[in-house]
Design a protein around this motif. Structure first.
Motif, PDB file in Angstrom:
ATOM      1  N   ILE A   2       5.738  24.867  24.130  1.00  0.00           N
ATOM      2  CA  ILE A   2       6.187  24.133  22.954  1.00  0.00           C
ATOM      3  C   ILE A   2       7.658  24.465  22.695  1.00  0.00           C
ATOM      4  O   ILE A   2       8.024  25.644  22.608  1.00  0.00           O
ATOM      5  CB  ILE A   2       5.367  24.507  21.697  1.00  0.00           C
ATOM      6  N   VAL A   3       8.484  23.446  22.544  1.00  0.00           N
ATOM      7  CA  VAL A   3       9.908  23.646  22.262  1.00  0.00           C
ATOM      8  C   VAL A   3      10.060  24.021  20.793  1.00  0.00           C
ATOM      9  O   VAL A   3       9.618  23.282  19.904  1.00  0.00           O
ATOM     10  CB  VAL A   3      10.720  22.372  22.585  1.00  0.00           C
ATOM     11  N   MET A   4      10.705  25.155  20.545  1.00  0.00           N
ATOM     12  CA  MET A   4      10.946  25.619  19.177  1.00  0.00           C
ATOM     13  C   MET A   4      12.346  25.234  18.699  1.00  0.00           C
ATOM     14  O   MET A   4      12.529  24.872  17.546  1.00  0.00           O
ATOM     15  CB  MET A   4      10.763  27.139  19.088  1.00  0.00           C
ATOM     16  N   ASP A   5      13.332  25.359  19.582  1.00  0.00           N
ATOM     17  CA  ASP A   5      14.714  24.990  19.270  1.00  0.00           C
ATOM     18  C   ASP A   5      15.215  24.051  20.347  1.00  0.00           C
ATOM     19  O   ASP A   5      15.037  24.318  21.546  1.00  0.00           O
ATOM     20  CB  ASP A   5      15.625  26.229  19.226  1.00  0.00           C
ATOM     21  N   ALA A   6      15.862  22.970  19.938  1.00  0.00           N
ATOM     22  CA  ALA A   6      16.374  21.958  20.866  1.00  0.00           C
ATOM     23  C   ALA A   6      17.338  22.578  21.868  1.00  0.00           C
ATOM     24  O   ALA A   6      17.951  23.609  21.610  1.00  0.00           O
ATOM     25  CB  ALA A   6      17.074  20.856  20.084  1.00  0.00           C
ATOM     26  N   GLY A   7      17.464  21.930  23.007  1.00  0.00           N
ATOM     27  CA  GLY A   7      18.392  22.416  24.023  1.00  0.00           C
ATOM     28  C   GLY A   7      18.284  21.641  25.317  1.00  0.00           C
ATOM     29  O   GLY A   7      17.955  20.454  25.327  1.00  0.00           O
ATOM     30  N   GLU A   8      18.548  22.363  26.400  1.00  0.00           N
ATOM     31  CA  GLU A   8      18.521  21.790  27.750  1.00  0.00           C
ATOM     32  C   GLU A   8      17.698  22.708  28.641  1.00  0.00           C
ATOM     33  O   GLU A   8      17.724  23.930  28.477  1.00  0.00           O
ATOM     34  CB  GLU A   8      19.942  21.712  28.320  1.00  0.00           C
ATOM     35  N   LEU A   9      17.012  22.110  29.595  1.00  0.00           N
ATOM     36  CA  LEU A   9      16.299  22.903  30.596  1.00  0.00           C
ATOM     37  C   LEU A   9      16.315  22.186  31.927  1.00  0.00           C
ATOM     38  O   LEU A   9      16.650  21.009  32.013  1.00  0.00           O
ATOM     39  CB  LEU A   9      14.870  23.226  30.146  1.00  0.00           C
ATOM     40  N   VAL A  10      15.948  22.927  32.944  1.00  0.00           N
ATOM     41  CA  VAL A  10      15.826  22.381  34.290  1.00  0.00           C
ATOM     42  C   VAL A  10      14.406  22.673  34.766  1.00  0.00           C
ATOM     43  O   VAL A  10      13.953  23.816  34.711  1.00  0.00           O
ATOM     44  CB  VAL A  10      16.853  23.019  35.249  1.00  0.00           C
ATOM     45  N   ARG A  11      13.700  21.609  35.178  1.00  0.00           N
ATOM     46  CA  ARG A  11      12.394  21.802  35.809  1.00  0.00           C
ATOM     47  C   ARG A  11      12.630  21.875  37.306  1.00  0.00           C
ATOM     48  O   ARG A  11      13.331  21.040  37.881  1.00  0.00           O
ATOM     49  CB  ARG A  11      11.429  20.673  35.488  1.00  0.00           C
ATOM     50  N   ILE A  12      12.037  22.872  37.936  1.00  0.00           N
ATOM     51  CA  ILE A  12      12.202  23.074  39.368  1.00  0.00           C
ATOM     52  C   ILE A  12      10.876  22.757  40.048  1.00  0.00           C
ATOM     53  O   ILE A  12       9.831  23.319  39.702  1.00  0.00           O
ATOM     54  CB  ILE A  12      12.667  24.505  39.677  1.00  0.00           C
ATOM     55  N   ASP A  13      10.936  21.868  40.997  1.00  0.00           N
ATOM     56  CA  ASP A  13       9.758  21.369  41.690  1.00  0.00           C
ATOM     57  C   ASP A  13       9.001  22.485  42.392  1.00  0.00           C
ATOM     58  O   ASP A  13       9.577  23.288  43.134  1.00  0.00           O
ATOM     59  CB  ASP A  13      10.186  20.300  42.700  1.00  0.00           C
ATOM     60  N   LYS A  14       7.712  22.514  42.147  1.00  0.00           N
ATOM     61  CA  LYS A  14       6.818  23.521  42.707  1.00  0.00           C
ATOM     62  C   LYS A  14       6.872  23.561  44.241  1.00  0.00           C
ATOM     63  O   LYS A  14       6.975  24.627  44.842  1.00  0.00           O
ATOM     64  CB  LYS A  14       5.404  23.205  42.218  1.00  0.00           C
ATOM     65  N   SER A  15       6.834  22.404  44.875  1.00  0.00           N
ATOM     66  CA  SER A  15       6.816  22.374  46.344  1.00  0.00           C
ATOM     67  C   SER A  15       8.118  22.907  46.933  1.00  0.00           C
ATOM     68  O   SER A  15       8.113  23.537  47.992  1.00  0.00           O
ATOM     69  CB  SER A  15       6.531  20.957  46.849  1.00  0.00           C
ATOM     70  N   ALA A  16       9.232  22.699  46.232  1.00  0.00           N
ATOM     71  CA  ALA A  16      10.515  23.217  46.717  1.00  0.00           C
ATOM     72  C   ALA A  16      10.545  24.743  46.654  1.00  0.00           C
ATOM     73  O   ALA A  16      11.087  25.400  47.554  1.00  0.00           O
ATOM     74  CB  ALA A  16      11.669  22.631  45.907  1.00  0.00           C
ATOM     75  N   VAL A  17       9.964  25.301  45.597  1.00  0.00           N
ATOM     76  CA  VAL A  17       9.914  26.762  45.475  1.00  0.00           C
ATOM     77  C   VAL A  17       9.041  27.336  46.580  1.00  0.00           C
ATOM     78  O   VAL A  17       9.424  28.300  47.261  1.00  0.00           O
ATOM     79  CB  VAL A  17       9.397  27.192  44.086  1.00  0.00           C
ATOM     80  N   LEU A  18       7.876  26.749  46.791  1.00  0.00           N
ATOM     81  CA  LEU A  18       6.981  27.242  47.846  1.00  0.00           C
ATOM     82  C   LEU A  18       7.647  27.151  49.217  1.00  0.00           C
ATOM     83  O   LEU A  18       7.550  28.079  50.027  1.00  0.00           O
ATOM     84  CB  LEU A  18       5.663  26.470  47.819  1.00  0.00           C
ATOM     85  N   ALA A  19       8.338  26.051  49.481  1.00  0.00           N
ATOM     86  CA  ALA A  19       9.028  25.899  50.772  1.00  0.00           C
ATOM     87  C   ALA A  19      10.154  26.909  50.920  1.00  0.00           C
ATOM     88  O   ALA A  19      10.424  27.398  52.024  1.00  0.00           O
ATOM     89  CB  ALA A  19       9.570  24.470  50.907  1.00  0.00           C
ATOM     90  N   ALA A  20      10.805  27.262  49.809  1.00  0.00           N
ATOM     91  CA  ALA A  20      11.948  28.185  49.855  1.00  0.00           C
ATOM     92  C   ALA A  20      11.534  29.606  50.220  1.00  0.00           C
ATOM     93  O   ALA A  20      12.373  30.405  50.642  1.00  0.00           O
ATOM     94  CB  ALA A  20      12.679  28.180  48.522  1.00  0.00           C
ATOM     95  N   PHE A  21      10.258  29.929  50.097  1.00  0.00           N
ATOM     96  CA  PHE A  21       9.821  31.276  50.486  1.00  0.00           C
ATOM     97  C   PHE A  21      10.012  31.535  51.977  1.00  0.00           C
ATOM     98  O   PHE A  21       9.998  32.680  52.407  1.00  0.00           O
ATOM     99  CB  PHE A  21       8.373  31.526  50.061  1.00  0.00           C
ATOM    100  N   ALA A  22      10.209  30.496  52.768  1.00  0.00           N
ATOM    101  CA  ALA A  22      10.518  30.677  54.197  1.00  0.00           C
ATOM    102  C   ALA A  22      11.920  31.252  54.389  1.00  0.00           C
ATOM    103  O   ALA A  22      12.218  31.818  55.441  1.00  0.00           O
ATOM    104  CB  ALA A  22      10.387  29.349  54.937  1.00  0.00           C
ATOM    105  N   ASN A  23      12.762  31.124  53.381  1.00  0.00           N
ATOM    106  CA  ASN A  23      14.122  31.681  53.424  1.00  0.00           C
ATOM    107  C   ASN A  23      14.053  33.114  52.904  1.00  0.00           C
ATOM    108  O   ASN A  23      13.768  33.339  51.725  1.00  0.00           O
ATOM    109  CB  ASN A  23      15.046  30.825  52.533  1.00  0.00           C
ATOM    110  N   PRO A  24      14.330  34.119  53.765  1.00  0.00           N
ATOM    111  CA  PRO A  24      14.226  35.518  53.331  1.00  0.00           C
ATOM    112  C   PRO A  24      15.122  35.855  52.135  1.00  0.00           C
ATOM    113  O   PRO A  24      14.740  36.668  51.299  1.00  0.00           O
ATOM    114  CB  PRO A  24      14.647  36.313  54.567  1.00  0.00           C
ATOM    115  N   ASP A  25      16.295  35.232  52.042  1.00  0.00           N
ATOM    116  CA  ASP A  25      17.180  35.502  50.903  1.00  0.00           C
ATOM    117  C   ASP A  25      16.535  35.045  49.599  1.00  0.00           C
ATOM    118  O   ASP A  25      16.569  35.744  48.583  1.00  0.00           O
ATOM    119  CB  ASP A  25      18.539  34.820  51.082  1.00  0.00           C
ATOM    120  N   PHE A  26      15.937  33.851  49.605  1.00  0.00           N
ATOM    121  CA  PHE A  26      15.259  33.355  48.423  1.00  0.00           C
ATOM    122  C   PHE A  26      14.060  34.239  48.088  1.00  0.00           C
ATOM    123  O   PHE A  26      13.866  34.623  46.933  1.00  0.00           O
ATOM    124  CB  PHE A  26      14.795  31.908  48.596  1.00  0.00           C
ATOM    125  N   ALA A  27      13.253  34.573  49.095  1.00  0.00           N
ATOM    126  CA  ALA A  27      12.046  35.378  48.866  1.00  0.00           C
ATOM    127  C   ALA A  27      12.399  36.730  48.246  1.00  0.00           C
ATOM    128  O   ALA A  27      11.741  37.178  47.297  1.00  0.00           O
ATOM    129  CB  ALA A  27      11.275  35.559  50.169  1.00  0.00           C
TER     130      ALA A  27
END
Length: 187
Positions: free
Chosen positions: A81-106
Motif C-alpha cells: 500500500i502506498v503511504m506517500d506519493a512518489g516514484e518507483l521502478v518495478r523490475i521484471d521477475k524473469s529478468a532477475v532470475l535470468a540475471a543470476f547466471a551473471n556472477p557479478d549480479f548474483a
C-alpha cells in the motif's frame, strides 16, 4: 539511477511508475510480477492479522527495494500500500532470475540480501529492549532517526507519544541534544 544490484539489469526489465497515496501495488495472493525499487515515497507491506487488524511487516522508504521474495514465489505474501506519493521502478521477475547466471549480479544480490537481514536483525534487537527510553537511545545510536519522530516511533514499535517522552527525558539527562524542532542528536 537504481541501487546495486538492480543497476546491472537491462533497462527493458524496468518499468517506472508514478504512485499516489492509497494506491495498492499488489494484494496478497496475486500473481507475482517482480520486485520494486522505491525511488521516492513510502510503501507499507501489510498482512491481515487473526482479528482483521492490519499488520505492517515492512516499511519501504526512498532508495530501498521491496518484494524481493516475489522473485522466488508464484504469489505475493502480503499487500503493498502506498503511504506517500512518489516514484518507483518495478523490475521484471524473469529478468532477475535470468540475471543470476551473471556472477557479478548474483554476488551483488546476495550482498544486498545479507545487508537487509543484518538491518532487520538490528531493528529486532532494538525493538526487544523493554524500556522506551533505552529503546529510543539505541535507535538513535543505530542511526534510525533519519526522518520524522513519528516514523522513528513506528520503526521502534512505540507510540509517538512514548517516543516523544523518551526523547524529552534523554534531552533532560544530557544524553541527546535537540537543536531544532524534530531534530535530535547524540550529546
Amino acid at each position: 539511477m537504481l541501487p546495486e544490484p538492480y543497476d546491472l539489469l537491462p533497462t527493458t526489465a524496468r518499468q517506472s511508475h508514478t504512485i499516489a497515496a492509497g494506491d495498492v501495488l499488489f494484494r496478497q495472493g496475486a500473481r507475482t510480477l517482480g520486485l520494486y525499487v522505491l525511488i521516492t515515497g513510502r510503501v507499507h507491506l501489510e498482512r491481515v492479522g487473526p482479528n482483521g487488524e492490519r499488520l505492517i511487516i515492512h516499511r519501504a522508504t526512498s532508495g530501498t527495494s521491496f518484494a524481493e521474495a516475489s522473485v522466488f514465489s508464484e504469489r505475493y505474501h502480503c499487500d503493498a500500500i502506498v503511504m506517500d506519493a512518489g516514484e518507483l521502478v518495478r523490475i521484471d521477475k524473469s529478468a532477475v532470475l535470468a540475471a543470476f547466471a551473471n556472477p557479478d549480479f548474483a554476488r551483488a544480490y546476495g550482498r544486498h540480501a545479507a545487508q537487509q537481514v543484518q538491518a532487520h536483525r538490528q531493528i529486532m534487537g532494538i525493538v526487544g529492549i523493554r524500556r522506551a527510553e533505552d529503546r529510543v537511545m539505541a535507535g538513535i545510536v543505530a542511526g534510525l532517526l533519519d526522518g520524522t519522530v513519528v516514523d522513528f516511533a513506528a520503526r521502534l514499535q512505540l507510540t509517538h507519544e512514548a517516543t516523544y517522552r523518551a526523547l524529552r527525558a534523554l534531552v533532560e539527562a544530557g544524553r541527546v541534544t535537540n537543536p531544532s524542532r524534530g531534530t535530535y542528536r547524540l550529546a
